[in-house]
Design an enzyme around this catalytic site. Structure first.
Site, PDB file in Angstrom:
ATOM      1  N   ASP A  96       0.868  -1.163   0.000  1.00  0.00           N
ATOM      2  CA  ASP A  96       0.000   0.000   0.000  1.00  0.00           C
ATOM      3  C   ASP A  96       0.918   1.230   0.000  1.00  0.00           C
ATOM      4  OD1 ASP A  96      -2.277   1.708   0.540  1.00  0.00           O
ATOM      5  OD2 ASP A  96      -1.641   1.730   2.634  1.00  0.00           O
ATOM      6  N   ASP A  98      -0.248   5.094   0.982  1.00  0.00           N
ATOM      7  CA  ASP A  98      -0.499   6.058   2.059  1.00  0.00           C
ATOM      8  C   ASP A  98      -0.398   5.396   3.425  1.00  0.00           C
ATOM      9  OD1 ASP A  98      -2.538   8.646   0.731  1.00  0.00           O
ATOM     10  OD2 ASP A  98      -1.441   7.151  -0.401  1.00  0.00           O
ATOM     11  N   LYS A 229      -7.046  -4.224  -5.172  1.00  0.00           N
ATOM     12  CA  LYS A 229      -5.702  -4.465  -4.650  1.00  0.00           C
ATOM     13  C   LYS A 229      -5.364  -5.955  -4.708  1.00  0.00           C
ATOM     14  CE  LYS A 229      -5.020  -0.407  -1.751  1.00  0.00           C
ATOM     15  NZ  LYS A 229      -4.400   0.084  -0.507  1.00  0.00           N
ATOM     16  N   ASP A 252      -1.954  -1.022   5.833  1.00  0.00           N
ATOM     17  CA  ASP A 252      -2.344  -0.548   7.163  1.00  0.00           C
ATOM     18  C   ASP A 252      -3.836  -0.432   7.377  1.00  0.00           C
ATOM     19  OD1 ASP A 252      -2.986   2.840   7.245  1.00  0.00           O
ATOM     20  OD2 ASP A 252      -2.352   1.872   5.391  1.00  0.00           O
TER      21      ASP A 252
END
Length: 297
Positions: A96, A98, A229, A252
């Protein structure tokens, strides 16, 4: 029948006492330690132990992980990793962006230029906890950007900071001949230059619509959400001829859960509680390059 695993333990402060507790926990889980080694640097210490687990002792990988996690020492994390992944000649790392590859949430940086940072941050937090549909929350957050000049994107790009150890992690994987990719619910306009700088093999994010030099408050095309994703993880692994068992995913938030679940090992990086609860391993310190120790790179 035996299962060959590794227990990789990492912490800013890794005391002899915490390692003794770990050894006892592993033994109670039915794992026999066959060798141990130490690594790390001045930021954090790493202890690796190769394990043999008999099928009738603690039955499977999930049970060993659960038992070790439930008996962990505060401030010390242990990843239980199949040796087949650690020894694989080629691996795929998918991250990921951010709050994982980078320290910030780009949508919040952009919203600050519209005077809406706190409003957008609250929506982002709820989405990352899994309380809101990601696509709907993204459209709502991007809408507040309508009317901002495109130059804001360039300004935000300069504000972005890589997570500690991120560049070192990517370089280590690349130099060892592995494949590195990122998939983001953020934006191509920010990610593109970063991907080029890091020499990423694959990358994709959402596309902000810009018309006549102004953000319209919309994104173009399908949203990169949790399903997307996972889809890209599988596609990139297939394109590279890498087994899913030899893939590592790091994220996260709730929109990373499908990707983490599909990978050979899913790692929660300073993650929301819902993500930590189901991930295969967790890193609860600011150093992203702990991933290379888990993956033996």
């Amino acid at each position: 029948m035996t299962s060959n695993l590794a227990a990789v333990t990492y912490a800013v402060n890794l005391s002899p006492e915490s390692l003794e507790t770990l050894r006892k926990t592993l033994a109670d889980a039915g794992a026999v330690v066959s060798s141990e080694s130490q690594s790390g640097d001045e930021r954090f210490a790493v202890h690796s132990a190769t394990l043999t687990v008999t099928a009738d002792a603690s039955s499977d990988l999930a049970e060993v992980r659960s038992y070790v996690a439930s008996n962990a020492v505060d401030g010390v994390d242990t990843a239980i990793v199949p040796e087949a992944l650690r020894q694989a000649p080629r691996k795929l790392l998918v991250m990921d962006v951010d709050s994982t590859l980078i320290q910030q949430e780009v949508i919040e940086l952009l919203a600050a230029h519209a005077g809406k940072r706190e409003e957008v941050a609250a929506v982002t937090e709820a989405a990352m906890r899994g309380e809101l549909d990601f696509a709907q929350s993204l459209h709502a957050r991007v809408a507040v950007l309508a009317g901002l000049p495109a130059a804001v994107v360039d300004a935000v790009r300069q504000e972005v900071r890589l997570s500690l150890g991120a560049a070192e992690l990517v370089a280590a994987f690349k130099n060892a001949g592995h494949v590195v990719a990122v998939v983001s619910g953020g934006f191509n306009q920010i990610l593109g230059p970063l991907a080029a700088e890091l020499r990423l093999d694959y990358w994709i994010a959402n596309e902000l619509e810009i018309v006549d030099g102004v953000l319209t408050g919309k994104v173009l095309g399908a949203v990169i959400d949790r399903a997307a994703k996972e889809k890209y993880l599988r596609e990139w692994a297939a394109a590279e001829g890498i087994s899913l068992e030899h893939t590592i995913a790091v994220g996260d938030g709730a929109n990373d859960l499908d990707m983490l679940g599909a990978a050979g090992i899913g790692i929660a990086f300073n993650a929301k509680p819902a993500v930590r609860a189901v991930a295969d391993a967790a890193i609860n310190m600011p150093y992203l390059d702990a991933v290379r120790h888990i993956a033996n790179v």
